[in-house]
Design a protein around this motif. Structure first.
Motif, PDB file in Angstrom:
ATOM      1  N   PRO A  31     -11.784  -8.865  -6.790  1.00 14.79           N
ATOM      2  CA  PRO A  31     -12.708  -9.829  -6.159  1.00 14.79           C
ATOM      3  C   PRO A  31     -12.114 -11.190  -5.842  1.00 14.79           C
ATOM      4  N   LYS A  32     -11.051 -11.587  -6.519  1.00  7.31           N
ATOM      5  CA  LYS A  32     -10.491 -12.924  -6.313  1.00  7.31           C
ATOM      6  C   LYS A  32      -9.277 -12.880  -5.386  1.00  7.31           C
ATOM      7  N   GLU A  33      -9.162 -13.906  -4.572  1.00  6.98           N
ATOM      8  CA  GLU A  33      -8.019 -14.043  -3.676  1.00  6.98           C
ATOM      9  C   GLU A  33      -6.893 -14.801  -4.375  1.00  6.98           C
ATOM     10  N   PRO A  34      -5.640 -14.480  -4.061  1.00  4.94           N
ATOM     11  CA  PRO A  34      -4.530 -15.278  -4.592  1.00  4.94           C
ATOM     12  C   PRO A  34      -4.621 -16.719  -4.113  1.00  4.94           C
ATOM     13  N   LEU A  35      -4.025 -17.621  -4.872  1.00  2.74           N
ATOM     14  CA  LEU A  35      -4.081 -19.041  -4.540  1.00  2.74           C
ATOM     15  C   LEU A  35      -3.050 -19.447  -3.487  1.00  2.74           C
ATOM     16  N   THR A  36      -1.935 -18.718  -3.414  1.00  2.00           N
ATOM     17  CA  THR A  36      -0.898 -19.060  -2.436  1.00  2.00           C
ATOM     18  C   THR A  36      -1.049 -18.205  -1.183  1.00  2.00           C
ATOM     19  N   LEU A  37      -0.543 -18.735  -0.074  1.00  2.00           N
ATOM     20  CA  LEU A  37      -0.563 -17.965   1.168  1.00  2.00           C
ATOM     21  C   LEU A  37       0.346 -16.748   1.045  1.00  2.00           C
ATOM     22  N   GLU A  38       1.411 -16.864   0.257  1.00  2.00           N
ATOM     23  CA  GLU A  38       2.309 -15.730   0.022  1.00  2.00           C
ATOM     24  C   GLU A  38       1.581 -14.597  -0.701  1.00  2.00           C
ATOM     25  N   GLY A  39       0.766 -14.961  -1.688  1.00  2.00           N
ATOM     26  CA  GLY A  39      -0.017 -13.952  -2.392  1.00  2.00           C
ATOM     27  C   GLY A  39      -1.051 -13.308  -1.490  1.00  2.00           C
ATOM     28  N   LYS A  40      -1.686 -14.097  -0.655  1.00  2.00           N
ATOM     29  CA  LYS A  40      -2.671 -13.571   0.300  1.00  2.00           C
ATOM     30  C   LYS A  40      -2.009 -12.594   1.270  1.00  2.00           C
ATOM     31  N   LEU A  41      -0.777 -12.904   1.649  1.00  2.00           N
ATOM     32  CA  LEU A  41      -0.045 -12.027   2.563  1.00  2.00           C
ATOM     33  C   LEU A  41       0.222 -10.669   1.931  1.00  2.00           C
ATOM     34  N   VAL A  42       0.697 -10.650   0.690  1.00  2.00           N
ATOM     35  CA  VAL A  42       0.965  -9.378   0.015  1.00  2.00           C
ATOM     36  C   VAL A  42      -0.322  -8.572  -0.124  1.00  2.00           C
ATOM     37  N   ARG A  43      -1.417  -9.232  -0.443  1.00  2.00           N
ATOM     38  CA  ARG A  43      -2.716  -8.554  -0.562  1.00  2.00           C
ATOM     39  C   ARG A  43      -3.080  -7.855   0.751  1.00  2.00           C
ATOM     40  N   LYS A  44      -2.902  -8.553   1.871  1.00  2.00           N
ATOM     41  CA  LYS A  44      -3.209  -7.982   3.180  1.00  2.00           C
ATOM     42  C   LYS A  44      -2.274  -6.834   3.521  1.00  2.00           C
ATOM     43  N   VAL A  45      -0.985  -7.041   3.293  1.00  2.00           N
ATOM     44  CA  VAL A  45       0.020  -6.041   3.659  1.00  2.00           C
ATOM     45  C   VAL A  45      -0.112  -4.777   2.815  1.00  2.00           C
ATOM     46  N   ASP A  46      -0.515  -4.915   1.572  1.00  2.00           N
ATOM     47  CA  ASP A  46      -0.715  -3.750   0.707  1.00  2.00           C
ATOM     48  C   ASP A  46      -1.692  -2.769   1.358  1.00  2.00           C
ATOM     49  N   ARG A  47      -2.779  -3.279   1.896  1.00  2.00           N
ATOM     50  CA  ARG A  47      -3.778  -2.424   2.533  1.00  2.00           C
ATOM     51  C   ARG A  47      -3.258  -1.811   3.828  1.00  2.00           C
ATOM     52  N   ILE A  48      -2.590  -2.639   4.615  1.00  2.00           N
ATOM     53  CA  ILE A  48      -2.024  -2.147   5.866  1.00  2.00           C
ATOM     54  C   ILE A  48      -1.027  -1.031   5.597  1.00  2.00           C
ATOM     55  N   THR A  49      -0.170  -1.252   4.623  1.00  2.00           N
ATOM     56  CA  THR A  49       0.914  -0.315   4.337  1.00  2.00           C
ATOM     57  C   THR A  49       0.398   1.032   3.865  1.00  2.00           C
ATOM     58  N   TYR A  50      -0.522   1.041   2.900  1.00  2.00           N
ATOM     59  CA  TYR A  50      -0.941   2.339   2.376  1.00  2.00           C
ATOM     60  C   TYR A  50      -1.713   3.139   3.414  1.00  2.00           C
ATOM     61  N   LEU A  51      -2.481   2.474   4.255  1.00  2.00           N
ATOM     62  CA  LEU A  51      -3.193   3.210   5.302  1.00  2.00           C
ATOM     63  C   LEU A  51      -2.211   3.863   6.269  1.00  2.00           C
ATOM     64  N   CYS A  52      -1.191   3.129   6.658  1.00  2.00           N
ATOM     65  CA  CYS A  52      -0.220   3.672   7.614  1.00  2.00           C
ATOM     66  C   CYS A  52       0.609   4.800   7.023  1.00  2.00           C
ATOM     67  N   HIS A  53       1.154   4.589   5.822  1.00  2.00           N
ATOM     68  CA  HIS A  53       2.015   5.655   5.307  1.00  2.00           C
ATOM     69  C   HIS A  53       1.233   6.843   4.765  1.00  2.00           C
ATOM     70  N   ASP A  54      -0.032   6.643   4.404  1.00  2.00           N
ATOM     71  CA  ASP A  54      -0.829   7.777   3.952  1.00  2.00           C
ATOM     72  C   ASP A  54      -1.178   8.712   5.107  1.00  2.00           C
ATOM     73  N   ILE A  55      -1.253   8.179   6.313  1.00  2.00           N
ATOM     74  CA  ILE A  55      -1.415   9.044   7.486  1.00  2.00           C
ATOM     75  C   ILE A  55      -0.209   9.957   7.612  1.00  2.00           C
ATOM     76  N   GLN A  56       0.969   9.370   7.496  1.00  2.00           N
ATOM     77  CA  GLN A  56       2.212  10.132   7.624  1.00  2.00           C
ATOM     78  C   GLN A  56       2.324  11.206   6.545  1.00  2.00           C
ATOM     79  N   ASP A  57       2.014  10.846   5.300  1.00  2.00           N
ATOM     80  CA  ASP A  57       2.062  11.819   4.208  1.00  2.00           C
ATOM     81  C   ASP A  57       1.020  12.924   4.398  1.00  2.00           C
ATOM     82  N   SER A  58      -0.145  12.575   4.919  1.00  2.00           N
ATOM     83  CA  SER A  58      -1.196  13.572   5.155  1.00  2.00           C
ATOM     84  C   SER A  58      -0.764  14.585   6.203  1.00  2.00           C
ATOM     85  N   MET A  59      -0.012  14.120   7.182  1.00  2.00           N
ATOM     86  CA  MET A  59       0.508  15.041   8.195  1.00  2.00           C
ATOM     87  C   MET A  59       1.591  15.941   7.615  1.00  2.00           C
TER      88      MET A  59
END
Length: 337
Positions: free
Chosen positions: A166-194
């Motif tokens: 529920p809580k956001e990281p305090l740094t912009l760097e932390g916010k970036l990793v939070r965003k990228v984590d979601r982007i990354t797993y969605l993209c590579h899980d498509i590939q693994d599912s195929m």
């Protein structure tokens, strides 16, 4: 007086990084103060400590989505490396602190259990509460280095804890990793599912193919460019300090996420594997509650301080998939001898 290499790097940060970046010299520091390194900045040291710790190495045999049956499926380690690579690419374009981004990205999943979210769900149900982000913080604060922890900086610890939840990281760097984590797993899980013959490219929603792309590299590229452009635009306009996506891409991402949960994460193939994984984790947890002396000494020795449930939870959470299966065979499968 000659400046150390660390001081020179810190000066370079001030002249090259964005004003929105977290400068190494402005870190809130460590729980236990330490003498600074002459070579590495404070975040570079955190990154190195994470890479060299046991929990990081164990990620190579922990499930991402599919229990690994061939060399093509992602593991928790390859997921971590992909998050790191994509986050650093965006961080460089936004002129954020790449070393801080890298430390958070490499440490964010250290607390994941064997069998991925399946193991997490079981431990949460049996122990009363288990969240892999909270366990990741526990790993770096308490469990690593035989109970001494890694003594990481406030900003890295904040990014690890708040990469999900529920809580956001305090740094912009932390916010970036939070965003990228979601982007990354969605993209590579498509590939693994195929690769697992669960999905074909034509199964994906048309809006996803149209807006994000029909290949893995196209989807990653779309996300990266969108985050860079939207974040730069909003920061220049003085809008809240955050990592942004366009409405069009975010809508497609949410449609993709709902599709993946329905057809993959909660689909028939994953559900069958989930039952097996849950059975193993629950069996081991119950067993060691009744036989705590059979745990490794480092976990048995923590019972007086942390309690039986916490110690058993820590032990099960550190197990790789293969180690959990091996222990299950040892405790529950009769020997042929």
């Amino acid at each position: 007086m000659t400046l150390s290499i660390r001081h020179t790097t810190e000066q370079l940060e001030e002249t090259t990084l964005s004003s929105f970046a977290q400068f190494s010299k402005n870190s809130k520091g460590r729980i236990i103060p330490e003498k600074e390194c002459d070579i590495r900045t404070i975040y570079q040291r955190d990154r190195d400590r994470i890479i060299h710790c046991k929990s990081f190495r164990s990620l190579k045999e922990k499930t991402q989505v599919f229990i690994v049956k061939n060399d093509f499926f992602r593991t928790r380690l390859t997921h971590t490396l992909e998050v790191n690579q994509i986050a650093r690419t965006i961080a460089r374009a936004l002129r954020l602190n790449e070393d801080l981004v890298e430390a958070i990205a490499l440490g964010h999943d250290l607390g994941h259990t064997c069998f991925g979210h399946r193991g997490e769900d079981v431990l949460d149900r049996l122990s009363g509460r288990f969240r892999h982000n909270e366990q990741s913080l526990r790993v770096v604060d308490t469990l690593e280095r035989d109970g001494r922890g890694l003594n990481l900086t406030f900003e890295v610890r904040d990014g690890i804890l708040n990469h999900t939840g529920p809580k956001e990281p305090l740094t912009l760097e932390g916010k970036l990793v939070r965003k990228v984590d979601r982007i990354t797993y969605l993209c590579h899980d498509i590939q693994d599912s195929m690769n697992a013959d669960i999905l074909k490219i034509e199964d994906l929603p048309s809006i996803v193919l149209k807006r994000l792309g029909s290949s893995h590299s196209e989807r990653i590229n779309t996300f990266v460019i969108d985050v860079i452009n939207e974040t730069n635009k909003n920061l220049k306009e003085g809008i809240n300090i955050d990592i942004y996506q366009s409405d069009e891409i975010l809508e497609a991402m949410n449609i993709l996420r709902n599709f993946m949960f329905k057809n993959v994460y909660y689909g028939e193939v994953c559900s069958e594997e989930k039952k097996k994984a849950e059975f193993i984790v629950e069996s081991l947890y119950t067993y060691f509650l009744s036989h705590p002396k059979e745990m490794p000494i480092k976990y048995y020795g923590n019972i007086s301080k942390d309690g039986l449930k916490r110690s058993v939870t820590d032990f099960i959470a550190t197990c790789t998939d293969s180690h959990a299966i091996e222990i299950f065979h040892e405790k529950f499968i009769p020997s042929k001898k």
